[in-house]
Scaffold this motif. Structure first.
Motif, mmCIF file in Angstrom:
data_model
loop_
_atom_site.group_PDB
_atom_site.id
_atom_site.type_symbol
_atom_site.label_atom_id
_atom_site.label_comp_id
_atom_site.label_asym_id
_atom_site.label_seq_id
_atom_site.Cartn_x
_atom_site.Cartn_y
_atom_site.Cartn_z
ATOM 1 N N GLY A 5 0.825 -1.203 0.000
ATOM 2 C CA GLY A 5 0.000 0.000 0.000
ATOM 3 C C GLY A 5 0.856 1.248 0.000
ATOM 4 N N ILE A 37 -4.017 4.406 -0.842
ATOM 5 C CA ILE A 37 -4.832 4.729 0.332
ATOM 6 C C ILE A 37 -5.086 6.228 0.301
ATOM 7 C CG2 ILE A 37 -4.930 4.714 2.856
ATOM 8 C CD1 ILE A 37 -2.844 2.313 2.579
ATOM 9 N N TYR A 41 -3.771 8.813 6.787
ATOM 10 C CA TYR A 41 -4.123 7.864 7.844
ATOM 11 C C TYR A 41 -5.625 7.860 8.119
ATOM 12 C CZ TYR A 41 0.847 7.306 8.832
ATOM 13 O OH TYR A 41 2.184 7.023 8.727
ATOM 14 N N LEU A 44 -6.939 5.485 5.750
ATOM 15 C CA LEU A 44 -6.575 4.134 6.164
ATOM 16 C C LEU A 44 -7.575 3.601 7.188
ATOM 17 C CD1 LEU A 44 -4.645 1.744 6.204
ATOM 18 C CD2 LEU A 44 -3.208 3.004 7.816
ATOM 19 N N ILE A 49 -9.510 2.665 0.269
ATOM 20 C CA ILE A 49 -8.383 1.975 -0.351
ATOM 21 C C ILE A 49 -8.805 1.430 -1.709
ATOM 22 C CG2 ILE A 49 -6.742 0.075 -0.107
ATOM 23 C CD1 ILE A 49 -7.157 0.304 2.958
ATOM 24 N N LEU A 89 -5.754 -2.779 6.541
ATOM 25 C CA LEU A 89 -4.678 -3.295 5.691
ATOM 26 C C LEU A 89 -4.795 -4.809 5.554
ATOM 27 C CD1 LEU A 89 -1.788 -1.103 7.138
ATOM 28 C CD2 LEU A 89 -2.642 -0.981 4.791
ATOM 29 N N ILE A 94 -2.953 -6.421 2.346
ATOM 30 C CA ILE A 94 -1.753 -5.605 2.147
ATOM 31 C C ILE A 94 -0.716 -5.998 3.199
ATOM 32 C CG2 ILE A 94 -0.837 -3.251 2.163
ATOM 33 C CD1 ILE A 94 -3.657 -2.341 1.239
ATOM 34 N N LEU A 97 3.641 -1.168 3.746
ATOM 35 C CA LEU A 97 3.096 0.165 3.481
ATOM 36 C C LEU A 97 4.219 1.166 3.251
ATOM 37 C CD1 LEU A 97 0.543 2.017 3.435
ATOM 38 C CD2 LEU A 97 0.891 2.353 5.895
ATOM 39 N N VAL A 99 4.886 5.129 3.258
ATOM 40 C CA VAL A 99 4.306 6.366 3.779
ATOM 41 C C VAL A 99 5.137 7.542 3.268
ATOM 42 C CG1 VAL A 99 3.803 7.710 5.849
ATOM 43 C CG2 VAL A 99 3.401 5.236 5.838
ATOM 44 N N CYS A 119 6.597 -0.908 7.506
ATOM 45 C CA CYS A 119 6.416 0.366 6.814
ATOM 46 C C CYS A 119 7.780 0.939 6.414
ATOM 47 C CB CYS A 119 5.709 1.388 7.709
ATOM 48 S SG CYS A 119 4.019 0.972 8.133
#
Length: 319
Positions: A5, A37, A41, A44, A49, A89, A94, A97, A99, A119
């Protein structure tokens, strides 16, 4: 890892779209499904998504802002909010991630990694205030926007023989002000990292006026305080006609420069490589023109510092 993601969070920055494009196409190159996404957040938590394809990121590399949008999300600072995000997720299958954002966004990535969800952080902020990278995505574009504005203001400052105070963004970091001030020959640069004596600023302006200088440019980083308030102080102390310009959010928009597009492409691709190699809790960056990665906690714990030799140089050149 078969599904990754990607989200953008915090303030938008030119080049974020180039980073999204890089993540999506790098994933698809490796036959990994990729999911966008939307709204950071918050999206999320809400499950906003969508699966992305090659065409999802067509014709975006030159666009400012972020096609995934962004939003503040106080709920994600809580354990409950983070758990909701992980559940979403997992619902989509997923497994990792990416970010894209600043230090607040990285804190969210850190929390998810600590809860067992891998992440990788990609530094996207015009402020250039992330440790462990020489530049963040968006800084170069914002800097050039500021320089273009100052060039235009200098024309009218010369015509009217005025002192101009220009407030620029950067939050608690002075990089935009420092680089723009040096690039545009500002007489004074005020940044949060250096405590400048107001009387010295006034003396410098008066010395310039006495030798026949009819206009002056002063750059104020927003982390120092209000440019409007500072302009009033200058006029009261010097009796020079003073004008103030607050550039504001014009600095966050616009088509990204070539540098930001290339930087975003390199960092986005590296973030996918790290996830596919089983890495987690890392951030990518650029140092000495080489793509690097560091522990995201280390990056958050260390404070970014501007190059103060540039600050000294600006003072030497503005005598």
């Amino acid at each position: 890892m078969k599904k990754i993601g990607v989200l953008t969070s915090g303030g938008d920055a030119p080049g974020m779209n180039a980073a999204i494009r890089s993540v999506v196409r790098k994933c698809l190159y490796h036959n990994v499904e990729v999911y966008g996404i939307y709204y950071g957040y918050q999206g999320l938590i809400d499950g906003n998504i969508k699966k992305m394809e090659l065409g999802s990121v067509g014709d975006i590399i030159q666009r400012g802002g972020t096609m995934l949008y962004t939003a503040r999300c106080p709920e994600f600072k809580t354990d409950e909010g983070q758990q909701k995000g992980i559940e979403q997720l997992e619902k989509y299958g997923i497994e990792g991630l990416v970010v894209i954002g600043g230090d607040g966004s990285f804190m969210g990535a850190k929390k998810l990694t600590e809860k067992g969800f891998p992440c990788i952080g990609v530094p996207g902020t015009i402020d250039n205030d992330i440790a462990a990278t020489d530049y963040t995505i968006g800084f170069d574009t914002a800097l050039n926007t500021v320089i273009e504005a100052i060039d235009k203001i200098r024309d009218t400052a010369t015509s009217h023989e005025r002192t101009y105070v220009i407030e620029v963004m950067g939050r608690d970091a002075g990089d935009i002000a420092l680089w723009a001030g040096l690039a545009d020959g500002a007489e004074t640069i005020l940044i949060p990292e250096v405590d400048e004596d107001f009387n010295h600023i006034v003396d410098r302006l008066k010395r310039g006026h006495d030798r026949g200088k009819r206009h002056s440019i002063i750059i104020v980083a927003e982390g120092v305080g209000s440019g409007v308030d500072f302009g009033k102080r200058i006029q009261e102390a010097t009796n020079f006609e003073t004008r103030v310009t607050v550039l504001g959010h014009t600095q966050r928009g616009g088509s990204p420069t070539a540098y930001d597009r290339v930087l975003a492409s390199r960092l986005g691709a590296k973030s996918v490589d790290l996830l596919l190699n089983g890495e987690a809790g890392r951030m990518v960056g650029i140092q000495n023109n080489q793509v690097v990665d560091h522990d995201i906690i280390e990056a958050l714990n260390n404070k970014h510092a501007p190059d103060l030799t540039m600050y000294q140089l600006s003072k030497e050149l503005s005598i």
